[in-house]
Design a protein around this motif. Sequence first.
Motif, PDB file in Angstrom:
ATOM      1  N   HIS A   2       0.845  -1.205   0.000  1.00 45.77           N
ATOM      2  CA  HIS A   2       0.000   0.000   0.000  1.00 45.77           C
ATOM      3  C   HIS A   2       0.877   1.252   0.000  1.00 45.77           C
ATOM      4  O   HIS A   2       0.625   2.216  -0.725  1.00 45.77           O
ATOM      5  N   ALA A   3       1.906   1.206   0.844  1.00 47.81           N
ATOM      6  CA  ALA A   3       2.808   2.353   0.926  1.00 47.81           C
ATOM      7  C   ALA A   3       3.525   2.575  -0.403  1.00 47.81           C
ATOM      8  O   ALA A   3       3.620   3.704  -0.898  1.00 47.81           O
ATOM      9  N   PHE A   4       4.012   1.482  -1.002  1.00 43.15           N
ATOM     10  CA  PHE A   4       4.713   1.586  -2.288  1.00 43.15           C
ATOM     11  C   PHE A   4       3.789   2.182  -3.345  1.00 43.15           C
ATOM     12  O   PHE A   4       4.188   3.061  -4.109  1.00 43.15           O
ATOM     13  N   ARG A   5       2.565   1.677  -3.387  1.00 40.11           N
ATOM     14  CA  ARG A   5       1.654   2.154  -4.426  1.00 40.11           C
ATOM     15  C   ARG A   5       1.336   3.623  -4.250  1.00 40.11           C
ATOM     16  O   ARG A   5       1.251   4.369  -5.219  1.00 40.11           O
ATOM     17  N   SER A   6       1.184   4.056  -2.995  1.00 40.29           N
ATOM     18  CA  SER A   6       0.843   5.462  -2.804  1.00 40.29           C
ATOM     19  C   SER A   6       2.028   6.353  -3.156  1.00 40.29           C
ATOM     20  O   SER A   6       1.863   7.544  -3.397  1.00 40.29           O
ATOM     21  N   LEU A   7       3.219   5.781  -3.210  1.00 42.66           N
ATOM     22  CA  LEU A   7       4.393   6.540  -3.661  1.00 42.66           C
ATOM     23  C   LEU A   7       4.605   6.367  -5.170  1.00 42.66           C
ATOM     24  O   LEU A   7       5.606   6.825  -5.718  1.00 42.66           O
ATOM     25  N   GLY A   8       3.662   5.654  -5.797  1.00 41.06           N
ATOM     26  CA  GLY A   8       3.762   5.448  -7.235  1.00 41.06           C
ATOM     27  C   GLY A   8       4.767   4.378  -7.640  1.00 41.06           C
ATOM     28  O   GLY A   8       5.182   4.306  -8.792  1.00 41.06           O
ATOM     29  N   LEU A   9       5.161   3.538  -6.686  1.00 42.57           N
ATOM     30  CA  LEU A   9       6.117   2.469  -7.002  1.00 42.57           C
ATOM     31  C   LEU A   9       5.385   1.147  -7.151  1.00 42.57           C
ATOM     32  O   LEU A   9       4.307   0.956  -6.592  1.00 42.57           O
ATOM     33  N   GLU A  10       6.018   0.239  -7.878  1.00 41.21           N
ATOM     34  CA  GLU A  10       5.421  -1.083  -7.988  1.00 41.21           C
ATOM     35  C   GLU A  10       5.785  -1.899  -6.757  1.00 41.21           C
ATOM     36  O   GLU A  10       6.949  -1.970  -6.372  1.00 41.21           O
ATOM     37  N   PRO A  11       4.775  -2.512  -6.113  1.00 37.20           N
ATOM     38  CA  PRO A  11       5.052  -3.280  -4.896  1.00 37.20           C
ATOM     39  C   PRO A  11       6.010  -4.440  -5.172  1.00 37.20           C
ATOM     40  O   PRO A  11       6.033  -4.990  -6.267  1.00 37.20           O
ATOM     41  N   LEU A  12       6.783  -4.801  -4.174  1.00 34.51           N
ATOM     42  CA  LEU A  12       7.743  -5.894  -4.317  1.00 34.51           C
ATOM     43  C   LEU A  12       7.096  -7.218  -3.914  1.00 34.51           C
ATOM     44  O   LEU A  12       6.316  -7.272  -2.973  1.00 34.51           O
ATOM     45  N   ALA A  13       7.438  -8.263  -4.670  1.00 33.94           N
ATOM     46  CA  ALA A  13       6.965  -9.603  -4.305  1.00 33.94           C
ATOM     47  C   ALA A  13       7.987 -10.212  -3.358  1.00 33.94           C
ATOM     48  O   ALA A  13       8.817 -11.017  -3.748  1.00 33.94           O
ATOM     49  N   TRP A  14       7.939  -9.780  -2.112  1.00 38.49           N
ATOM     50  CA  TRP A  14       8.972 -10.143  -1.136  1.00 38.49           C
ATOM     51  C   TRP A  14       9.179 -11.649  -1.041  1.00 38.49           C
ATOM     52  O   TRP A  14      10.278 -12.160  -1.174  1.00 38.49           O
ATOM     53  N   VAL A  15       8.080 -12.334  -0.741  1.00 35.29           N
ATOM     54  CA  VAL A  15       8.196 -13.718  -0.309  1.00 35.29           C
ATOM     55  C   VAL A  15       8.536 -14.667  -1.453  1.00 35.29           C
ATOM     56  O   VAL A  15       9.172 -15.692  -1.249  1.00 35.29           O
ATOM     57  N   THR A  16       8.122 -14.334  -2.677  1.00 37.37           N
ATOM     58  CA  THR A  16       8.354 -15.266  -3.776  1.00 37.37           C
ATOM     59  C   THR A  16       9.535 -14.865  -4.645  1.00 37.37           C
ATOM     60  O   THR A  16       9.816 -15.519  -5.641  1.00 37.37           O
ATOM     61  N   SER A  17      10.225 -13.808  -4.281  1.00 35.87           N
ATOM     62  CA  SER A  17      11.382 -13.433  -5.074  1.00 35.87           C
ATOM     63  C   SER A  17      12.649 -13.977  -4.418  1.00 35.87           C
ATOM     64  O   SER A  17      12.838 -13.834  -3.209  1.00 35.87           O
ATOM     65  N   PRO A  18      13.509 -14.612  -5.188  1.00 40.11           N
ATOM     66  CA  PRO A  18      14.688 -15.259  -4.595  1.00 40.11           C
ATOM     67  C   PRO A  18      15.625 -14.282  -3.891  1.00 40.11           C
ATOM     68  O   PRO A  18      16.318 -14.663  -2.957  1.00 40.11           O
TER      69      PRO A  18
END
Lengths: 279, 396, 369
Positions: C216-232
């Motif tokens: 939510h925070a990333f999106r409100s800053l206009g950034l694409e959210p990170l896929a934390w858990v599934t990214s190596p």
Amino acid sequence: MAGGRGARRVWTLVLVLLALVWLIPIVWMASLALQPNDLLARTTSNVAWGLIPWPFTLDNLAFVLGSGLTPRWFLNSAIVAGGMTLAVLATASLAGYAFARIPFPGKRVLFPLVLAGLVIPEQAVFIPLYTQFAEWGWHNGYLALIAPRVAVPIGVFLMTQFFRGIPTYLDEAAALDGADRWVIFTRIMLPLARPAMTTLAILTFLYAWNDYLWPLVSASRPEMFTITLGLASLQSNFAQSEGLGRVMASGVLASLPVVLLFLLFQRHVVRGIAMGSGK
Amino acid sequence: MRRIRPVLALLVLALFASPAFAQDTTITLGRFFGACDVSGVSIANAVGEPCIIQAIVDAYSEADNGVTVDTLPTDWGNYYDQIKASYAGGIDVDDWAPAAREAVTFDGRIYGVPMDAHANLWHVNMELMEAAGLVNADGTPILPSSPEELLAHAQQVKDATGADYLAADFAQFPIGVRLVMTLVWQQGAELFADGVADVDSAEAVRAVETIVSLFDGRYADPRLDYADSQQSFLDGEAAILVNGTWVVDFYDAQAADPAVALTDYYAADFPTLFAEDATWANNHLWAVPVNTSRDAEAYQAALGLLAHINDQNLAWARTGHLSVRTSVLESDAYAALPHRDEYVRTAAIARDVVPVVRYDAIQDVLNRELQAIWLTGKPISEALGDADLAVQDLLD
Amino acid sequence: MTSSAPTRSRAARRVRDAVAGYLFVGPFLLAYVAFLLWPFARGVWISLHDWNLLAVAINPDAKTFVGLDNYVRMLWGDGLVWSLDHQWGVRLLGLALVAGALWAWRRGAIGRGTALAAAAAGLLVFGFALGLHPGEGGRWGDRRFWPIVGNTLTFVALTVPAVAAMGLALAIGLNRDDRRSAVLRTFFFLSQVLSVTVVTLIWQLTLSPRQGLIAHAFRSLGLEPLAWVTSPDLAMPAIVIATVWWSLGFAMILFLAGLQEIPAERNEAARLDGAGPLQLLRHLTLPALSRTTTLVVVLQIILHFQVFGQSHLITRGGPNDATQVWVRYIYQTGFRNSELGDASALAIVLFAFMLVFALLQMRASRGEA
């Protein structure tokens, strides 16, 4: 000096902000628990990223308290944590007193042997314990959840240290008056040991309430889950995204007792940590 | 209909029998699907896997038949681990005759009642397909018949709607493994058979390349897990979701909800991209470790319950799973369930893994190496080669 | 005649003491032997067998004694070779740490024994062991074991410094007797009392790229959210973040306890001498806290070496084993793959690893007392 004050103000501000950041995830969990489930299935950021519980509902909490296995898990946790605390207090204070005060043959060998147990982690014994309890038919019972922790020598270590710190003239005087060991222990030493025992009790209770690995292995029947284990089973269900509010409500309820305990006995917890790490 | 081999999914062990509650024989039943949160619902009103199965079992337990059923619901993730643990931990094996012990060892005589067949389907968002021009005159979706067509369709969807063509859980549960197996079978190969691993065959490479080409073209996102891939489909961000039969009725209900972006839902058979028809399938089946001499009463009680569950097969099929009873499959009531006419062929093309003892571990290996390919960019040949070695170790 | 009465009473007292002593330690000793010492010995015994959980439960004789095979397969392999440049990055870093230890000894910051032990261990691990790898056609007996050890060490190496540094900073900032500091201390410590499953519940959702607070925070800053858990690359940082959030309070409390042992007069005196806050920190506070720091670091290493819940519940060890850690490997080997012999061997080797740190901790706390 004025510059110092300015720097201090900035520093304080940083600390306050950081503390808020630290609290936000907890607040978020609580807030989600207070929002309707069907709303959460669509969005978790309804008002202010979901940090403000609106629309507000107590349904999730009521649901979790009123049905399903959560109340049972709560009861199990209370029994396990309570039983473990009592057992640890009893065995550790008795043994600690003996190691600190009673000159009995073999003590010089026994005490280091007991301390050596401090280096054996739970992970090194949980598999043999599992097969052993399986043979005895202990699994899915309270005893199986409680017993292994009673064997951990940290409590004995703490109590021995504490009793050693009590001046010897107190019990020597009582012994001259003809009091026997049991009377000295129960009438004189135990009342003096109350602060140490409170600390040990709280640390044991927190440990029992939060333990995960051993209950995961030992309790396979959901009626025997502790709240910590039950919460894990809710998380790994496929249904997770369908009942977010309820899962969060379980999380809030599971945390309430330990948070309250901590707020009430903060001093003891803090001292216990310092003591428990050998300071 | 082709009978699907009742292997692997040893769903339930009705194990511990004790004469509790006056005359009632109590049998213990272990299952997954999760706990049903609502109690006292009739079979007809129950919704979703946990509640439908619970209602079926409760109806039998509460009926005046001298049997009480004690249910152990548990979550899917730890189910097999825990059932093993309770199996190993809860049985008084000394109580058994030596012959009985042998009867429950590995090639043991297991009495099983299949409850369903569940297979991978293509769940389709028809609105997005329509926009991409991928709908037949009869209203069915146009699905690809070759890897090349797959990419062409994916491009069409991307151009017309900007949405992803396909979503699936590639990052967590072994849906990706099942997808690759399906594509391998469609080329007439196996990943392992007769104790020999063949994970790095040309067919397997082709199957993986087909999936990776979707990621490379940004037509699919390998980082989505189960919940996220499902959410992305429901939010209208992907035209196709590859998932099992168990969600058909849930998605049908979601499509009817005005708050959900998915509006026009279709449940399609897994399309054939290569020479042969196939889709991954498995059974939920009920099993009782057989030893009639041990406790005839409990055994009869267990059989009675299984017969009852078998009678209620239609109710179970409301989850979306395929019925295993011809009488149910041919009934009007079954045909009246939503979308069932759209994936009738699945029962015919469903295929299962060849039975192996350590399937859990093999599936874990495949899942890890496939994730290594699409999440960490490990070269396909290297990952499949490593998987081949590891699977062979587990077969030996 | 005159001396025999006291002698007899002394003898009687000795007997009474012996009886009382064993009665008092008896209950604990019973539990200690039955639930710790004996299981530990049994664990060693199990680790010497090919022992399938289910097979042995059904037929107790279905185990075979295999000696040290389980250990050999875990730790060793076929056709291993040694090369100078294998994993050179990590090894150079490790050798730099060895040099650091020797330098610290020269400066008198650490004792000779500690320095030599650290240097010897470091040379063995970084100079030699990490240079081993399977040659052409060779392979490890268990291809997953060493990478999982590496993951566990990475987790520890990322978590412990972060926790220690932040804990120290907070302790210094909040070492005050006013109400505000007390409240802030409570805030920072609060997360520590939560169970691991509550922590993972919170962070699983917080990190979710679709529903998560961070997203939510990333999106409100206009950034694409990170896929934390599934990214190596992000999965390990994700569980590290959750862990730092969880265990910061503990380190802070220990540092506070350490700070309170520094006499206030010394601070005052230094300040009157015109020392600034940074000088104060460097020349007075940090040296005074050196033992506490050692203690915090060692304790945190022991604690986080045993990481299980975060990996089991947030990332499920994935993606592709990127967050698979030692204890979860033990759990899965034993209770998913049913190989209790292998799992016990894993557990015993984990014990040996942790023993080193436990001995260090004892040294550190004894030095303190």
